[in-house]
Design a protein around this motif. Structure first.
Motif, PDB file in Angstrom:
ATOM      1  N   LEU A  12      -8.250   3.742   2.758  1.00 18.35           N
ATOM      2  CA  LEU A  12      -9.242   2.664   2.781  1.00 18.35           C
ATOM      3  C   LEU A  12      -8.559   1.308   2.748  1.00 18.35           C
ATOM      4  CD1 LEU A  12     -12.239   3.208   2.837  1.00 18.35           C
ATOM      5  CD2 LEU A  12     -12.329   2.748   0.413  1.00 18.35           C
ATOM      6  N   PHE A  13      -7.557   1.179   1.890  1.00 17.85           N
ATOM      7  CA  PHE A  13      -6.810  -0.086   1.830  1.00 17.85           C
ATOM      8  C   PHE A  13      -6.176  -0.402   3.180  1.00 17.85           C
ATOM      9  CE2 PHE A  13      -6.614   0.034  -2.884  1.00 17.85           C
ATOM     10  CZ  PHE A  13      -6.931  -1.280  -3.109  1.00 17.85           C
ATOM     11  N   ALA A  22       0.833  -1.203   0.000  1.00 16.02           N
ATOM     12  CA  ALA A  22       0.000   0.000   0.000  1.00 16.02           C
ATOM     13  C   ALA A  22       0.866   1.251   0.000  1.00 16.02           C
ATOM     14  CB  ALA A  22      -0.925  -0.017   1.215  1.00 16.02           C
ATOM     15  N   VAL A  49      -8.027  12.070  -3.934  1.00 17.53           N
ATOM     16  CA  VAL A  49      -8.888  10.888  -3.958  1.00 17.53           C
ATOM     17  C   VAL A  49      -8.060   9.611  -3.866  1.00 17.53           C
ATOM     18  CG1 VAL A  49     -10.489   9.584  -5.355  1.00 17.53           C
ATOM     19  CG2 VAL A  49     -10.724  12.029  -5.208  1.00 17.53           C
ATOM     20  N   TYR A  50      -7.053   9.503  -4.727  1.00 14.02           N
ATOM     21  CA  TYR A  50      -6.336   8.236  -4.810  1.00 14.02           C
ATOM     22  C   TYR A  50      -5.314   8.100  -3.693  1.00 14.02           C
ATOM     23  CZ  TYR A  50      -7.284   5.197  -8.720  1.00 14.02           C
ATOM     24  OH  TYR A  50      -7.806   4.259  -9.528  1.00 14.02           O
ATOM     25  N   VAL A  77      -8.207   6.501  -1.106  1.00 17.83           N
ATOM     26  CA  VAL A  77      -8.248   5.087  -1.488  1.00 17.83           C
ATOM     27  C   VAL A  77      -7.206   4.287  -0.708  1.00 17.83           C
ATOM     28  CG1 VAL A  77      -7.756   3.539  -3.389  1.00 17.83           C
ATOM     29  CG2 VAL A  77      -9.267   5.458  -3.736  1.00 17.83           C
TER      30      VAL A  77
END
Lengths: 101, 180
Positions: free
Chosen positions: B67-68, B30, B59-60, B64
């Protein structure tokens, strides 16, 4: 030397291939998911490069939509992974074989 | 100057991608993914896509990846994956497939395609955010509204999937966060 659009496209090609190969190599579901993100980003890079090469804003708008869909995909995909991990403790894609005949 | 920057960022992007694939611990994967995504954002900046660079980082590279990491922490799968392979033939075959993919795309890209004329209607004029916003809210208004529906469906689906199965079971607060 000047950096033309082709250089960006070559980087995107390598990035996409690393993502696709990683998707086939790895067994951890989360890492496979990250490899999908790599492939999505490679395609985004080609879109932005073509937007610059062809002088068209449409390529950037498509990347915007791709980002939106990717965010939704991550939310649903991680929820599916959480639901699967609740049922069984296996950490690899090989353990998910309920549909096997 | 731009050339030096390009090669540094390209090394960051490709090295991060290799790190995602090769590191045995998902948490390291990650973090390598963050390096790749920030490199892509730098590429966007070099190609005059400032809005997308900002969106990419917000966003990424933050949402994201967080979230990972949340899911990794929640599930406790941050142990090292055994490098032994239960299916010994798969990895060599995967590498061969990857090499074939590179050659195939390079071969296809080598041709001269009929398209490739410069755009006449959607020119990148003015500030980047201005031209993107104009296209987004005029030409692409209908797809833009559909993405709103998609987002609602995704959020509802994530919450439904992440809650405990079984009737009347209380929803965990931690699993509700996953869907947000």
């Amino acid at each position: 030397m000047t950096i033309t659009g082709n250089y960006y496209l070559i980087v995107a090609l390598l990035l996409f291939t690393i993502g696709a190969t990683g998707l086939l190599i790895r067994r951890n579901v989360l890492v496979m998911f990250m490899c999908i993100e790599l492939m999505l980003n490679a395609v985004n890079l080609t879109f932005v490069t073509f937007a610059k090469m062809l002088d068209d804003v449409g390529g950037q708008v498509i990347v915007f939509f791709t980002l939106v869909v990717a965010a939704a995909e991550v939310a649903v995909g991680l929820a599916i992974i959480v639901a699967i991990f609740r049922r069984r403790r296996g950490a690899t894609a090989d353990d998910i074989d309920l549909l096997r005949g | 100057m731009i050339a030096v920057m390009f090669f540094v960022v390209a090394a960051l992007v490709l090295g991060g991608a290799l790190g995602v694939v090769l590191s045995p611990n998902p948490v390291y994967s990650a973090l390598f993914l963050v390096a790749t995504l920030i490199g892509i954002a730098a590429f966007f900046l070099m190609e005059n896509a400032q809005l997308l660079a900002a969106v990419q980082i917000i966003v990424y590279a933050s949402a994201v990846v967080v979230l990972f990491l949340f899911v990794i922490m929640l599930l406790g799968v941050d142990r090292y994956e055994g490098l032994g392979d239960p299916r010994p033939l798969q990895r060599p075959v995967a590498v061969v497939v990857g090499i074939i993919l590179v050659l195939e795309i390079a071969l296809l890209a080598g041709h001269n395609w009929a398209t490739g004329t410069k755009s006449q209607v959607g020119k990148l004029h003015g500030a980047n955010i201005q031209s993107v916003a104009r296209a987004l809210f005029t030409t692409y208004l209908w797809p833009f509204e559909i993405t709103a529906i998609l987002f609602v469906a995704a959020v509802v689906g994530a919450v439904v999937l992440a809650r405990r199965s079984g009737r009347g079971a209380p929803v965990e607060s931690s699993s509700a966060e996953v869907g947000s």
